[in-house]
Design an enzyme around this catalytic site. Sequence first.
Site, PDB file in Angstrom:
ATOM      1  N   TYR A 139       0.845  -1.206   0.000  1.00 46.52           N
ATOM      2  CA  TYR A 139       0.000   0.000   0.000  1.00 46.52           C
ATOM      3  C   TYR A 139       0.865   1.234   0.000  1.00 46.52           C
ATOM      4  O   TYR A 139       1.783   1.347   0.808  1.00 46.52           O
ATOM      5  CB  TYR A 139      -0.922   0.022   1.222  1.00 46.52           C
ATOM      6  N   GLU A 195      -0.509   4.740  -0.681  1.00 49.31           N
ATOM      7  CA  GLU A 195      -1.319   5.932  -0.967  1.00 49.31           C
ATOM      8  C   GLU A 195      -0.478   7.195  -0.761  1.00 49.31           C
ATOM      9  O   GLU A 195       0.282   7.287   0.204  1.00 49.31           O
ATOM     10  CB  GLU A 195      -2.551   5.959  -0.055  1.00 49.31           C
ATOM     11  N   ASP A 240      -5.513  13.573 -25.482  1.00 48.74           N
ATOM     12  CA  ASP A 240      -5.500  12.175 -25.061  1.00 48.74           C
ATOM     13  C   ASP A 240      -4.705  11.407 -26.116  1.00 48.74           C
ATOM     14  O   ASP A 240      -5.203  11.152 -27.210  1.00 48.74           O
ATOM     15  CB  ASP A 240      -6.945  11.676 -24.963  1.00 48.74           C
ATOM     16  N   THR A 272      -2.560   6.184 -22.246  1.00 47.20           N
ATOM     17  CA  THR A 272      -2.364   4.830 -21.721  1.00 47.20           C
ATOM     18  C   THR A 272      -0.874   4.541 -21.838  1.00 47.20           C
ATOM     19  O   THR A 272      -0.135   5.254 -22.523  1.00 47.20           O
ATOM     20  CB  THR A 272      -3.116   3.768 -22.534  1.00 47.20           C
ATOM     21  N   LYS A 319      -0.285   0.817 -25.294  1.00 45.35           N
ATOM     22  CA  LYS A 319      -0.547   0.722 -26.728  1.00 45.35           C
ATOM     23  C   LYS A 319       0.790   0.878 -27.472  1.00 45.35           C
ATOM     24  O   LYS A 319       1.660   0.038 -27.299  1.00 45.35           O
ATOM     25  CB  LYS A 319      -1.624   1.718 -27.124  1.00 45.35           C
ATOM     26  N   ARG A 358      -0.381  -2.511 -18.871  1.00 47.09           N
ATOM     27  CA  ARG A 358      -1.700  -1.905 -18.982  1.00 47.09           C
ATOM     28  C   ARG A 358      -1.860  -0.828 -17.916  1.00 47.09           C
ATOM     29  O   ARG A 358      -1.730  -1.117 -16.721  1.00 47.09           O
ATOM     30  CB  ARG A 358      -2.738  -3.016 -18.789  1.00 47.09           C
TER      31      ARG A 358
HETATM   32  C1  LIG Z   1      -7.545   3.158 -25.259  1.00 48.09           C
HETATM   33  C2  LIG Z   1      -7.983   4.564 -25.049  1.00 48.09           C
HETATM   34  C3  LIG Z   1      -8.360   5.035 -23.782  1.00 48.09           C
HETATM   35  C4  LIG Z   1      -8.671   4.159 -22.610  1.00 48.09           C
HETATM   36  O1  LIG Z   1      -7.779   3.335 -22.093  1.00 48.09           O
HETATM   37  P1  LIG Z   1      -8.194   2.168 -21.113  1.00 48.09           P
HETATM   38  O2  LIG Z   1      -6.880   1.864 -20.474  1.00 48.09           O
HETATM   39  O3  LIG Z   1      -8.755   1.085 -21.940  1.00 48.09           O
HETATM   40  O4  LIG Z   1      -9.172   2.702 -20.122  1.00 48.09           O
HETATM   41  C5  LIG Z   1      -8.646   6.389 -23.640  1.00 48.09           C
HETATM   42  N1  LIG Z   1      -8.568   7.218 -24.676  1.00 48.09           N
HETATM   43  C6  LIG Z   1      -8.234   6.792 -25.902  1.00 48.09           C
HETATM   44  C7  LIG Z   1      -8.171   7.778 -27.025  1.00 48.09           C
HETATM   45  C8  LIG Z   1      -7.945   5.453 -26.132  1.00 48.09           C
HETATM   46  O5  LIG Z   1      -7.668   5.044 -27.383  1.00 48.09           O
END
Ligand SMILES: *Cc1c(COP(=O)(O)O)cnc(C)c1O
Length: 440
Positions: free
Chosen positions: A61, A63, A207, A233, A236, A242
Amino acid sequence: MQANYNPGEKVENLKQIDPEVYQSINDEILRQSDKLELIASENFVSVAVLEAMGQVMTNKYAEGYPGKRYYGGCVFVDVAEDLARERAKQLFAADHANVQPHSGSQANMEAYFSFAKFGDTIMGMNLDHGGHLTHGSPVNFSGRFFNIISYGVSRQTGYIDMNEVEDLAVKEKPRIIVTGASAYSREIDYKAFREIADKVGAILLADIAHPAGLIAAGLLDSPLPHCHVVTTTTHKTLRGPRGGMILVGKDMENDMGQKTPKGKIKKISQIIDSNVFPGFQGGPLMHVIAAKAVAFKEALEPEFKVYSQNVINNAKRLAQELMERDFQIVSKGTDMHLMLIDLRNKELTGKKAENVLERAGITVNKNMVPFDDQSPFITSGIRIGTPALTTRGMGEDQMKEIAGFINKVLNDPDNETIIEQVRSEVYDLCQQFPLYPALK
Ligand SMILES: *Cc1c(COP(=O)(O)O)cnc(C)c1O
């Protein structure tokens, strides 16, 4: 003292304690190695990243933030989180990084509530045009908690219509403008978005969940100089575990007058940090944060730039080979790692295409295309991407071969002989590019 850490022994333990889960993991290793992974949001992490994720930091933990925790015994997890933060800042030339968000969606939630409250207006890209669920879909928290307005792409070109973005922003005065997408293959003009945001007094959020790795490698324009805040994220194109992350380019005092307990105006990084914890999360996933640090180290190496360039080259080649075989690619190509195929000229739905390709050993996802007339469960398109196959070492020759497989299967989707034949060719191709040999 050296910790006694033996992944081989751990697998044996899992096999004895829970043979069913053990079997499912083994089957998944085989599925990943024997099929062609073309899902644009997926990748294969290194064994080093897997190792960091599967260790004892999951027990801890922590936090709070390094040096300011609510629990004792955080000295070593602090080391891991500091490494992750410093490397993230270096990768993206950022002033500040928060590596605790559990996922990309959570990073967005935390960033939105840093600058907006329930019912405020947020402007994002239409899901049907390539946006993400968290950019305002009515079934997502974003569409339920905020007043959403959406922009899209031009019907003629498939590119984001910046005039529409500007007109909508001027008319609706959003609190936050979200740029970034999940199924849009073109570079985004962050500078133009910032001019629009400044004109209407909005916070600009990029994003970069999809292209993060390509941006880190310096192959796509960075949003950091132009945006107030950047979410991503880590799993990817960035090829880490993840998870999510929030970055701040040039940290500055916020324009909403949000104050610290001592009465000072908060910086954007302070608002973000307090919205991640205690705002929306409890204990951070320290084993995942350690694995993020490892992935960021890998991404700082020169090889990662070569890898990322290959991802883009492969995607451009695959798009070209598919177009030569009469497939319609939205916007007629790609600048990055993914593309969207509009199947309406093939009289085939996305659902059917996903299904028949899966049976031939090719994994893709069905996807809405701009101005789609099918429902999200059926769709008229598929999205494909090259990050995972490029990690296996595949190059342009393989892309050409794969375009041929896709063409054969989709032009005669009910022909079982073709499906069977392609499946066996896919299997053979996969064996030439081994994945995780040590884990099998
Ligand atoms: C994949 C993605 C997310 C979300 O990611 P998760 O880890 O699946 O919650 C947010 N924004 C965009 C543009 C994405 O392609």
